[in-house]
Design a protein around this motif. Structure first.
Motif, PDB file in Angstrom:
ATOM      1  N   MET A 107       0.822  -1.209   0.000  1.00 41.86           N
ATOM      2  CA  MET A 107       0.000   0.000   0.000  1.00 41.86           C
ATOM      3  C   MET A 107       0.855   1.258   0.000  1.00 41.86           C
ATOM      4  O   MET A 107       0.419   2.312  -0.473  1.00 41.86           O
ATOM      5  CB  MET A 107      -0.937  -0.023   1.208  1.00 41.86           C
ATOM      6  CG  MET A 107      -1.953  -1.148   1.175  1.00 41.86           C
ATOM      7  SD  MET A 107      -3.045  -1.155   2.614  1.00 41.86           S
ATOM      8  CE  MET A 107      -3.946   0.366   2.350  1.00 41.86           C
ATOM      9  N   ALA A 108       2.073   1.179   0.549  1.00 39.43           N
ATOM     10  CA  ALA A 108       2.963   2.343   0.541  1.00 39.43           C
ATOM     11  C   ALA A 108       3.643   2.508  -0.806  1.00 39.43           C
ATOM     12  O   ALA A 108       3.831   3.629  -1.299  1.00 39.43           O
ATOM     13  CB  ALA A 108       4.006   2.208   1.651  1.00 39.43           C
ATOM     14  N   VAL A 109       4.023   1.377  -1.424  1.00 39.18           N
ATOM     15  CA  VAL A 109       4.723   1.432  -2.706  1.00 39.18           C
ATOM     16  C   VAL A 109       3.790   1.840  -3.841  1.00 39.18           C
ATOM     17  O   VAL A 109       4.204   2.540  -4.775  1.00 39.18           O
ATOM     18  CB  VAL A 109       5.378   0.062  -2.999  1.00 39.18           C
ATOM     19  CG1 VAL A 109       5.836  -0.033  -4.446  1.00 39.18           C
ATOM     20  CG2 VAL A 109       6.550  -0.171  -2.058  1.00 39.18           C
ATOM     21  N   THR A 110       2.515   1.446  -3.754  1.00 40.87           N
ATOM     22  CA  THR A 110       1.583   1.669  -4.863  1.00 40.87           C
ATOM     23  C   THR A 110       1.440   3.140  -5.234  1.00 40.87           C
ATOM     24  O   THR A 110       1.620   3.499  -6.404  1.00 40.87           O
ATOM     25  CB  THR A 110       0.218   1.049  -4.543  1.00 40.87           C
ATOM     26  OG1 THR A 110       0.376  -0.364  -4.394  1.00 40.87           O
ATOM     27  CG2 THR A 110      -0.772   1.330  -5.648  1.00 40.87           C
ATOM     28  N   PRO A 111       1.107   4.062  -4.307  1.00 40.92           N
ATOM     29  CA  PRO A 111       0.952   5.468  -4.728  1.00 40.92           C
ATOM     30  C   PRO A 111       2.250   6.073  -5.238  1.00 40.92           C
ATOM     31  O   PRO A 111       2.231   6.878  -6.170  1.00 40.92           O
ATOM     32  CB  PRO A 111       0.454   6.172  -3.453  1.00 40.92           C
ATOM     33  CG  PRO A 111       0.833   5.281  -2.328  1.00 40.92           C
ATOM     34  CD  PRO A 111       0.785   3.899  -2.874  1.00 40.92           C
ATOM     35  N   VAL A 112       3.388   5.684  -4.645  1.00 46.39           N
ATOM     36  CA  VAL A 112       4.674   6.221  -5.110  1.00 46.39           C
ATOM     37  C   VAL A 112       4.950   5.772  -6.542  1.00 46.39           C
ATOM     38  O   VAL A 112       5.321   6.583  -7.409  1.00 46.39           O
ATOM     39  CB  VAL A 112       5.810   5.764  -4.172  1.00 46.39           C
ATOM     40  CG1 VAL A 112       7.157   6.210  -4.712  1.00 46.39           C
ATOM     41  CG2 VAL A 112       5.599   6.328  -2.772  1.00 46.39           C
ATOM     42  N   GLY A 113       4.759   4.472  -6.808  1.00 48.81           N
ATOM     43  CA  GLY A 113       5.009   3.961  -8.148  1.00 48.81           C
ATOM     44  C   GLY A 113       4.056   4.537  -9.180  1.00 48.81           C
ATOM     45  O   GLY A 113       4.475   4.856 -10.306  1.00 48.81           O
ATOM     46  N   ILE A 114       2.775   4.680  -8.822  1.00 48.71           N
ATOM     47  CA  ILE A 114       1.803   5.254  -9.761  1.00 48.71           C
ATOM     48  C   ILE A 114       2.165   6.701 -10.072  1.00 48.71           C
ATOM     49  O   ILE A 114       2.074   7.152 -11.221  1.00 48.71           O
ATOM     50  CB  ILE A 114       0.379   5.147  -9.186  1.00 48.71           C
ATOM     51  CG1 ILE A 114      -0.071   3.678  -9.146  1.00 48.71           C
ATOM     52  CG2 ILE A 114      -0.600   5.971  -9.996  1.00 48.71           C
ATOM     53  CD1 ILE A 114      -0.150   3.022 -10.501  1.00 48.71           C
ATOM     54  N   TRP A 115       2.598   7.451  -9.052  1.00 53.10           N
ATOM     55  CA  TRP A 115       3.000   8.838  -9.285  1.00 53.10           C
ATOM     56  C   TRP A 115       4.209   8.901 -10.215  1.00 53.10           C
ATOM     57  O   TRP A 115       4.245   9.720 -11.143  1.00 53.10           O
ATOM     58  CB  TRP A 115       3.316   9.510  -7.964  1.00 53.10           C
ATOM     59  CG  TRP A 115       3.825  10.910  -8.126  1.00 53.10           C
ATOM     60  CD1 TRP A 115       3.117  12.025  -8.477  1.00 53.10           C
ATOM     61  CD2 TRP A 115       5.183  11.346  -7.968  1.00 53.10           C
ATOM     62  NE1 TRP A 115       3.932  13.110  -8.549  1.00 53.10           N
ATOM     63  CE2 TRP A 115       5.205  12.741  -8.239  1.00 53.10           C
ATOM     64  CE3 TRP A 115       6.359  10.698  -7.620  1.00 53.10           C
ATOM     65  CZ2 TRP A 115       6.382  13.479  -8.163  1.00 53.10           C
ATOM     66  CZ3 TRP A 115       7.518  11.449  -7.534  1.00 53.10           C
ATOM     67  CH2 TRP A 115       7.531  12.812  -7.807  1.00 53.10           C
ATOM     68  N   LEU A 116       5.199   8.027  -9.997  1.00 57.23           N
ATOM     69  CA  LEU A 116       6.365   8.004 -10.874  1.00 57.23           C
ATOM     70  C   LEU A 116       5.990   7.617 -12.294  1.00 57.23           C
ATOM     71  O   LEU A 116       6.594   8.096 -13.261  1.00 57.23           O
ATOM     72  CB  LEU A 116       7.411   7.027 -10.325  1.00 57.23           C
ATOM     73  CG  LEU A 116       8.109   7.435  -9.025  1.00 57.23           C
ATOM     74  CD1 LEU A 116       9.023   6.323  -8.543  1.00 57.23           C
ATOM     75  CD2 LEU A 116       8.888   8.729  -9.212  1.00 57.23           C
ATOM     76  N   LEU A 117       4.990   6.746 -12.435  1.00 55.38           N
ATOM     77  CA  LEU A 117       4.553   6.327 -13.768  1.00 55.38           C
ATOM     78  C   LEU A 117       3.790   7.436 -14.474  1.00 55.38           C
ATOM     79  O   LEU A 117       4.022   7.718 -15.657  1.00 55.38           O
ATOM     80  CB  LEU A 117       3.697   5.068 -13.652  1.00 55.38           C
ATOM     81  CG  LEU A 117       3.219   4.432 -14.961  1.00 55.38           C
ATOM     82  CD1 LEU A 117       4.408   3.960 -15.777  1.00 55.38           C
ATOM     83  CD2 LEU A 117       2.276   3.274 -14.682  1.00 55.38           C
TER      84      LEU A 117
END
Length: 503
Positions: A283-293
């Protein structure tokens, strides 16, 4: 003019082969990408004289390639990938001959505060313990700040300012207490942030190893001990190299304190188990990765790669929120319908939000893709088309695993409820469903009771799931199935002790 956003700048020597029209098209393509051409010359001419053999059908361009992503050992290769991708798209013969990373990292200048020296007997030196203490506490500060070396800061503080202010010879400077020590040389700004992130990352890895160690047994314990020790050693090594010059002992001490803090949080924090840790990490990695994408969207294929999973997850989440899927799974495990459970709307929303948190993990795949793209991993290079069939199958697999999480959540709740009924103890609630032990008092002769799933025995308490319409929902511990009784034929009273007969 709208400024294009980018993270990195790489000066790239690009060779274009072809006719004069190909050279003009290449320059136009560079301009469309927002890549400025710094210099151009023929092959074997200018800086390339004596380096490359002359060729009239070839021309060289120093182009500043600008793109998103992290800075590291793969950054210059990533610039070459983008040039090769442009060559394919523009149908031009281009070659990357050399790359050089442009490092615009900013220096962290020491901060000094200006103060007057008129209070000194000799303005050239700070005499007296009291005078030095008052200056150190900021008693004589003027409010002006200068950045640089001590001598530069002193001269800057005394420099005249616009508007007619004369130079101040009665001014001196002191180091701001918020900055480092004189003997420690800080790295540049982005490098400092990068080193801090690496230190926290290795410390967090050690903490995760401790959490897994608490639940492991046998040889697995030694594995996690080795992993934790390796992460700790790496974190301390990074801490000792935190500064450019000096401060090894200070950095080592800070690294030990950071590791100790993470160790205390991991070992003594109540309730942490590996499954919860993995869920929180996802759940922590998901928003960070989506933002980077999202910030790297440059082509339609990349846009679809990110938005299709997002749209599927959002649509599924809206469908889920419109009805309580978890309550339906819970009732199905107890042979009850969602209408019979009669859950309040607020608790249905809460159950829907719980399921949406599971569905949010469906974006973990695109999020990891965004992180890999930010780090310039080889399989994310532009121009390499993602296999649509494999991507769809992967996403279906992710959604199937999330459905399994939801089913497992309801199944564990059903198992706990059935175990409580068999052992005659208090049953746990489940999103507004609160099973309670009651004594059933018939208001009509026993022979006239109209029940489904067995006969009511007034001598023993029953686990009740409430009333649905004109039916009382009870759990028959003898048959392990629901017992439905008309509500106008019985009276329910709270049971004081479910393990003892009703009085």
């Amino acid at each position: 003019m709208v400024r294009r956003r980018y993270d990195q700048r790489v000066l790239t020597l690009v060779e274009v082969r072809g006719e004069a029209r190909d050279f003009e098209q290449a320059k136009a393509e560079f301009a469309l990408q927002g890549w400025p051409v710094v210099e151009e010359f023929g092959r074997g001419e200018g800086p390339s004289a004596g380096v490359l053999t002359p060729d009239p059908r070839s021309r060289l361009y120093w182009v500043e390639i600008r793109f998103f992503g992290a800075r590291g050992g793969r950054t210059e290769r990533a610039a070459g990938w983008r040039v090769r991708g442009l060559a394919k798209a523009a149908v031009l013969e281009m070659y990357v001959r050399r790359t050089r990373l442009v490092d615009p990292d900013r220096e962290l200048l020491e901060e000094y505060r200006s103060h007057t020296t008129a209070h000194r007997r000799d303005p050239r030196r700070a005499t007296g313990r009291r005078a030095r203490a008052l200056e150190g506490w900021g008693h004589y500060d003027t409010g002006s700040v200068a950045l640089g070396t001590p001598s530069e800061a002193r001269r800057l503080a005394r420099m005249p300012t616009p508007g007619g202010a004369a130079a101040g010879a009665d001014l001196d400077v002191r180091m701001s207490p918020r900055r480092g020590l004189r003997r420690i040389e800080l790295p540049r700004e982005e490098e400092l942030t990068r080193r801090l992130a690496v230190l926290i990352g290795w410390s967090l890895g050690m903490a995760c190893a401790v959490v897994f160690l608490k639940e492991a047994g046998g040889p697995a314990r030694w594995l996690w001990i080795a992993v934790g020790c390796a992460c700790l050693a790496r974190a301390l090594l990074v801490a000792t190299r935190f500064y450019e010059a000096g401060g090894r002992l200070f950095g080592f001490s800070c690294g030990c304190l950071t590791a100790l803090l993470f160790l205390v949080l991991a070992y003594w924090a109540p309730g942490w188990i590996p499954a919860q840790l993995l869920l929180c990490a996802g759940m922590a990695v998901t928003p960070v990765g989506i933002w980077l994408l999202v910030r790297q969207w440059t082509t339609w294929s990349e846009w679809l790669t990110a938005t299709v999973p997002l749209a599927v997850t959002l649509a599924t989440g809206l469908v889920v929120a419109s009805g309580s899927v978890l309550h339906g799974l819970y009732g199905d495990g107890l042979d009850l319908t969602q209408e019979e459970l009669d859950v309040p709307g607020l608790w249905q929303v809460a159950a829907g939000l719980k399921l949406i948190t599971y569905l949010a993990l469906g974006l973990l795949g695109p999020a990891l893709w965004g992180i890999a793209k930010h780090l310039h991993l080889a399989f994310t290079r532009p121009g390499e088309y993602l296999n649509a069939i494999i991507y769809v199958l992967l996403y279906v697999l992710v959604l199937a695993s999330l459905a399994g999480l939801a089913a497992d959540n309801a199944a564990r709740a059903v198992a706990r409820t059935k175990a409580a009924a068999e052992q005659r103890r208090e049953a746990p609630p489940y999103f507004g469903v609160r099973p309670e032990w009651v004594c059933v008092r018939p208001t009509v002769p026993t022979a006239e009771l109209n029940s489904e799933g067995g006969l009511v025995d007034p001598r023993w308490p029953y686990l009740s799931f409430g009333t649905a319409g004109d039916t009382v929902l009870l759990w028959n511990t003898d048959t392990g199935a629901p017992l439905k009784q008309r509500s106008d034929q019985v009276r329910l009273e709270p049971a004081k002790d479910p393990a003892r007969p009703c009085p």
